[in-house]
Enzyme design. Sequence first.
Site, PDB file in Angstrom:
ATOM      1  N   LYS A  71       0.837  -1.207   0.000  1.00 44.31           N
ATOM      2  CA  LYS A  71       0.000   0.000   0.000  1.00 44.31           C
ATOM      3  C   LYS A  71       0.870   1.256   0.000  1.00 44.31           C
ATOM      4  CE  LYS A  71      -3.765  -2.491   2.262  1.00 44.31           C
ATOM      5  NZ  LYS A  71      -4.473  -2.812   3.523  1.00 44.31           N
ATOM      6  N   GLN A 115      -4.444  -1.858   9.897  1.00 44.01           N
ATOM      7  CA  GLN A 115      -4.410  -3.154   9.221  1.00 44.01           C
ATOM      8  C   GLN A 115      -4.968  -4.250  10.125  1.00 44.01           C
ATOM      9  OE1 GLN A 115      -3.610  -3.631   5.979  1.00 44.01           O
ATOM     10  NE2 GLN A 115      -4.024  -5.814   6.117  1.00 44.01           N
ATOM     11  N   ASP A 138     -10.925   2.889   4.841  1.00 40.52           N
ATOM     12  CA  ASP A 138     -11.312   1.474   4.744  1.00 40.52           C
ATOM     13  C   ASP A 138     -12.834   1.309   4.741  1.00 40.52           C
ATOM     14  OD1 ASP A 138      -9.456  -0.577   4.446  1.00 40.52           O
ATOM     15  OD2 ASP A 138      -8.737  -0.407   6.504  1.00 40.52           O
TER      16      ASP A 138
HETATM   17  N1  GUN Z   1      -7.086  -7.040   6.298  1.00 43.86           N
HETATM   18  C1  GUN Z   1      -7.572  -7.709   5.234  1.00 43.86           C
HETATM   19  N2  GUN Z   1      -8.155  -6.875   4.369  1.00 43.86           N
HETATM   20  C2  GUN Z   1      -8.047  -5.642   4.904  1.00 43.86           C
HETATM   21  C3  GUN Z   1      -8.472  -4.351   4.479  1.00 43.86           C
HETATM   22  O1  GUN Z   1      -9.096  -4.166   3.424  1.00 43.86           O
HETATM   23  N3  GUN Z   1      -8.163  -3.319   5.308  1.00 43.86           N
HETATM   24  C4  GUN Z   1      -7.516  -3.507   6.476  1.00 43.86           C
HETATM   25  N4  GUN Z   1      -7.277  -2.449   7.242  1.00 43.86           N
HETATM   26  N5  GUN Z   1      -7.117  -4.680   6.899  1.00 43.86           N
HETATM   27  C5  GUN Z   1      -7.385  -5.738   6.117  1.00 43.86           C
END
Ligand code: GUN
Length: 310
Positions: A71, A115, A138
């Site tokens: 990311k 995350q 998110d």
């Molecule tokens: N863990 C798995 N997918 C995601 C996501 O889209 N965002 C976040 N923050 N954690 C994740």
Amino acid sequence: WWKKRNDEYDARNALRNEPMVVLDGKETSAKIRQELALKVKELKAQGRKVPHLAAILVGEDGASRTYVNAKVRDCEEVGFGSTLIKLPAETTEAELLKAIGKLNHDEDIDGYIVQLPLPKHIDETKILLAVDPRKDVDGFHPQNVGKMTLNLPTYIPATPQGIVELLRRYEVPTEGKNCVVIGRSNIVGSPMSILLSQHNYPGNCTVTLCHSRTRDLEEICRNADIIVAALGRPGFVTADMVKEGACVIDVGITRIDDSSKKSGFRLLGDVDFDAVAPKCSFITPVPGGVGPMTRAALMMNTMKVTELED
Ligand code: GUN
């Protein structure tokens, strides 16, 4: 127009004399990053602020580290600012809440993610509630989940948003289609079922949300025009569960040890691709399908901070 297009696709699928289309998430996501990079240039030319995304990573989970690093790389590629906050696995809930409070008040940070998964001693719901909904790129905060459900402008969780974007760009017909979503997670299955049933394109599907307690799953799948497999069990969707001409979206990314790979592992999807693909009108590969689109969707959400009002 949609009816004409659906009829065209149905006719094509009935004949099955055209090859199935692989929905290329790698290529599509690269194109999205290029488009976003152009928008960043425009923002700069207008003297406006360029979006700045932050990510909080708690602990040493290998997969989470890989995702978060990717990311950050994506941010660099499109020209966003990025900040990675790494906290040790022993971080307490109070310490994490403090880090979140700092990001909420940092005017330079436009959006951030925490995350997931978090270490077991931290209450995920409490954490997601602490994120300022205006910075919640998110789309996990209940306020944003509510807005999404009502089809109001907001941040949409990245995986379903990436899938919707892929369907849109390949003009996959969805109106009136039977869609089966397998898996009811807050991150993928649940929002996916909501988005595909909404009154717009891609949407207007008749959605069935299946899960571990579903009866006759195979039979329900055989009735589906679109299958979204998001349960995390490699090869779960087999050819006998898929209707001729269906569109199959594979969200699975299970890591399997593989010493022949530089990374030491390979990714397995929830769909038995080799057996299922010949029956499909459209299908996503693993890797190179939904995964890169998820990352691109997060970048799109981060760009949205320039558009969304309070
Ligand atoms: N863990 C798995 N997918 C995601 C996501 O889209 N965002 C976040 N923050 N954690 C994740």
